[in-house]
Design a protein around this motif. Structure first.
Motif, PDB file in Angstrom:
ATOM      1  N   ALA A 360     -23.957 -80.386  37.216  1.00 45.97           N
ATOM      2  CA  ALA A 360     -24.533 -81.999  36.923  1.00 45.97           C
ATOM      3  C   ALA A 360     -24.635 -82.065  35.331  1.00 45.97           C
ATOM      4  O   ALA A 360     -24.116 -82.902  34.837  1.00 45.97           O
ATOM      5  CB  ALA A 360     -25.616 -82.108  37.734  1.00 45.97           C
ATOM      6  N   ASP A 361     -25.178 -80.942  34.672  1.00 43.19           N
ATOM      7  CA  ASP A 361     -25.346 -81.183  33.226  1.00 43.19           C
ATOM      8  C   ASP A 361     -24.077 -80.918  32.369  1.00 43.19           C
ATOM      9  O   ASP A 361     -23.794 -81.873  31.577  1.00 43.19           O
ATOM     10  CB  ASP A 361     -26.258 -79.755  32.844  1.00 43.19           C
ATOM     11  N   LEU A 362     -23.130 -79.962  33.103  1.00 40.97           N
ATOM     12  CA  LEU A 362     -21.853 -79.874  32.541  1.00 40.97           C
ATOM     13  C   LEU A 362     -21.154 -81.184  32.703  1.00 40.97           C
ATOM     14  O   LEU A 362     -20.455 -81.781  31.823  1.00 40.97           O
ATOM     15  CB  LEU A 362     -21.162 -78.673  33.206  1.00 40.97           C
ATOM     16  N   GLU A 363     -21.015 -81.976  33.845  1.00 39.74           N
ATOM     17  CA  GLU A 363     -20.348 -83.170  34.063  1.00 39.74           C
ATOM     18  C   GLU A 363     -20.965 -84.378  33.216  1.00 39.74           C
ATOM     19  O   GLU A 363     -19.921 -85.104  32.610  1.00 39.74           O
ATOM     20  CB  GLU A 363     -20.373 -83.379  35.533  1.00 39.74           C
ATOM     21  N   ALA A 364     -22.250 -84.213  33.089  1.00 38.03           N
ATOM     22  CA  ALA A 364     -22.688 -85.608  32.406  1.00 38.03           C
ATOM     23  C   ALA A 364     -22.386 -85.301  30.891  1.00 38.03           C
ATOM     24  O   ALA A 364     -22.188 -86.139  29.971  1.00 38.03           O
ATOM     25  CB  ALA A 364     -24.517 -85.358  32.451  1.00 38.03           C
ATOM     26  N   ASN A 365     -22.540 -83.980  30.324  1.00 40.69           N
ATOM     27  CA  ASN A 365     -22.029 -83.594  29.120  1.00 40.69           C
ATOM     28  C   ASN A 365     -20.669 -84.129  28.813  1.00 40.69           C
ATOM     29  O   ASN A 365     -20.374 -84.585  27.738  1.00 40.69           O
ATOM     30  CB  ASN A 365     -22.499 -82.125  28.718  1.00 40.69           C
ATOM     31  N   ARG A 366     -19.662 -83.690  29.761  1.00 36.98           N
ATOM     32  CA  ARG A 366     -18.434 -83.963  29.636  1.00 36.98           C
ATOM     33  C   ARG A 366     -17.993 -85.597  29.633  1.00 36.98           C
ATOM     34  O   ARG A 366     -17.436 -86.069  28.618  1.00 36.98           O
ATOM     35  CB  ARG A 366     -17.496 -83.351  30.871  1.00 36.98           C
ATOM     36  N   LEU A 367     -19.100 -86.255  30.192  1.00 40.03           N
ATOM     37  CA  LEU A 367     -18.792 -87.630  30.173  1.00 40.03           C
ATOM     38  C   LEU A 367     -19.189 -88.332  28.975  1.00 40.03           C
ATOM     39  O   LEU A 367     -18.509 -89.169  28.139  1.00 40.03           O
ATOM     40  CB  LEU A 367     -19.621 -88.408  31.044  1.00 40.03           C
TER      41      LEU A 367
END
Length: 423
Positions: A360-367
């Motif tokens: 979830a942290d990775l996806e939020a950072n990607r966004l």
């Protein structure tokens, strides 16, 4: 796994993992944070210090009082060699770019290629790279997918869709359900999001330090916020105040899924998911867009930077430690995500390969990194600017000002705050 990561990054790290280019030095390094950050940073500094033969004296505190401490040290020329510096403090400490060392001078030691040009620009003052972004934080939509599923709808990608969701929530789930949350600081950021999507620029021009929106644009953004309240998309400012203005993760309506999404920092996932038992229903999504949006409009900024003192007797040694902490496996792994997901691409690859980044942290950072966002101004977070903006918006929310009056008052108050901050 470590050997694989090292092999992948070897070409970018060879210059910085060779024998120390600087003489053995005594260095002071300062930062703020909590106990976990203190422990991780001290471990990383010990490893990096031993690697390059430097003796490091750590100086760490909580956040409260750290600005005053650094301000006093810089005024007296007694600051540490390497410092964690909050991004909005850069113009305070280095108005013309000469108050802190220019990290470009140490590009043969620090692998600056691990940061994009746009990220490096956020730490640059008058052509001088004063602060190297440790991590990048920005606002994304964290949505309770279980609540949206219960209502039988997808998470909206537009504000029109969010308004439609409000009606569905009321009919399918009950009048106490809201698809979104915005009050106090978040209400300020939602008006800013609207105006940025409409104009393509942030509230304050980062080059001229002048307000970039006119009264009509800001008034329209304020009316947009009121529309969210009137249409049952969000609870009113007064309703949230009646709850005592608690943090989102402390609210019962959030924990119960009655408030289904919020525009939050990508780095706060672990905090706002804390109230949910078992697997968190929260997932990150891009912020909704207005019709005809020029860009995504999100507020994205460095969460903090590392800077080297312009008065350091050993800047090359400080640069070696800085690179070790932010690019090299020796420092990156013990530092982990204590300052959120790192801005350095090498650090992200190392931590991801080690399995140290939550999905979830990775996806939020990607966004956040993928968003088409306007260049931010550090003055947007100046205490005087925030007081002028948020305080007036509260008066509007209580019906004491019209949208036009509030917009004019915000602009006038912000101009006064900018005059004080930039004189």
């Amino acid at each position: 796994m470590k050997s694989t990561v090292t092999l992948v990054l070897a070409s970018g790290l060879m210059a910085t993992t060779a024998l120390s280019a600087a003489q053995a030095a005594d260095l002071r390094v300062s930062w703020w944070g909590g106990d976990a950050r203190h422990a991780a940073t001290q471990e990383a500094l010990q490893i990096c210090g031993e690697k390059y033969g430097h003796n490091i004296s750590p100086e760490f505190t909580g956040f409260d009082g750290h600005l005053e401490r650094l301000t006093t040290q810089l005024a007296g020329g007694t600051e540490p060699d390497l410092m964690q510096v909050n991004w909005p403090w850069l113009p305070l400490f280095s108005p013309d770019g000469t108050g802190l060392a220019d990290l470009n001078d140490y590009a043969d030691i620090i692998d600056l290629s691990q940061w994009s040009d746009s990220l490096l620009a956020t730490g640059t003052r008058n052509g001088h790279l004063n602060g190297l972004p440790v991590s990048i934080t920005g606002r994304v939509l964290f949505a309770n997918t279980e609540t949206f599923q219960a209502a039988g709808i997808d998470v909206p990608d537009s504000w029109d869709g969010m308004t439609e969701a409000a009606a569905t929530f009321k009919s399918e789930l009950g009048d106490n359900y809201y698809p979104f949350d915005a009050a106090t600081y978040n209400a300020m950021l939602i008006t800013a999001l609207y105006a940025s999507q409409k104009t393509g620029v942030g509230f304050i021009d980062p080059v001229s330090n002048e307000i970039a929106w006119d009264v009509a644009t800001l008034a329209e953004a304020i009316e947009f916020y009121q529309g969210l309240v009137d249409n049952g998309v969000v609870k009113s400012w007064e309703a949230i105040a009646g709850m005592g203005n608690p943090n989102l993760q402390e609210r019962g309506d959030w924990a119960a899924g009655e408030v289904a999404s919020s525009y939050e920092w990508n780095s706060t996932y672990s905090q706002i998911s804390g109230p949910f038992e078992g697997e968190s229903p929260l997932a990150p999504f891009p912020a909704p867009r207005i019709e005809g949006a020029v860009n995504d409009g999100i507020f994205r900024k460095p969460s903090m930077t590392f800077a080297i003192s312009a008065n350091s007797d050993n800047p090359e040694a400080a640069a070696e430690i800085l690179n070790c902490l932010m690019v090299e496996e020796d420092g990156v792994i013990p530092m982990g995500t204590q300052r959120a997901i790192p801005a350095s691409q090498a650090a992200v690859e190392i931590l991801e390969a080690e399995g140290l980044l939550a999905s979830a942290d990775l996806e939020a950072n990607r966004l956040v990194l993928a968003a088409d966002a306007p260049e931010p101004s550090p003055y947007f977070e100046d205490p005087g600017v925030r007081t002028a903006y948020e305080g007036v918006l509260e008066e509007f929310a209580y019906g004491l000002l019209s949208a036009e009056e509030a917009a004019q008052a915000i602009i006038d108050g912000t101009n006064d705050a900018l005059a004080r901050a930039t004189r």
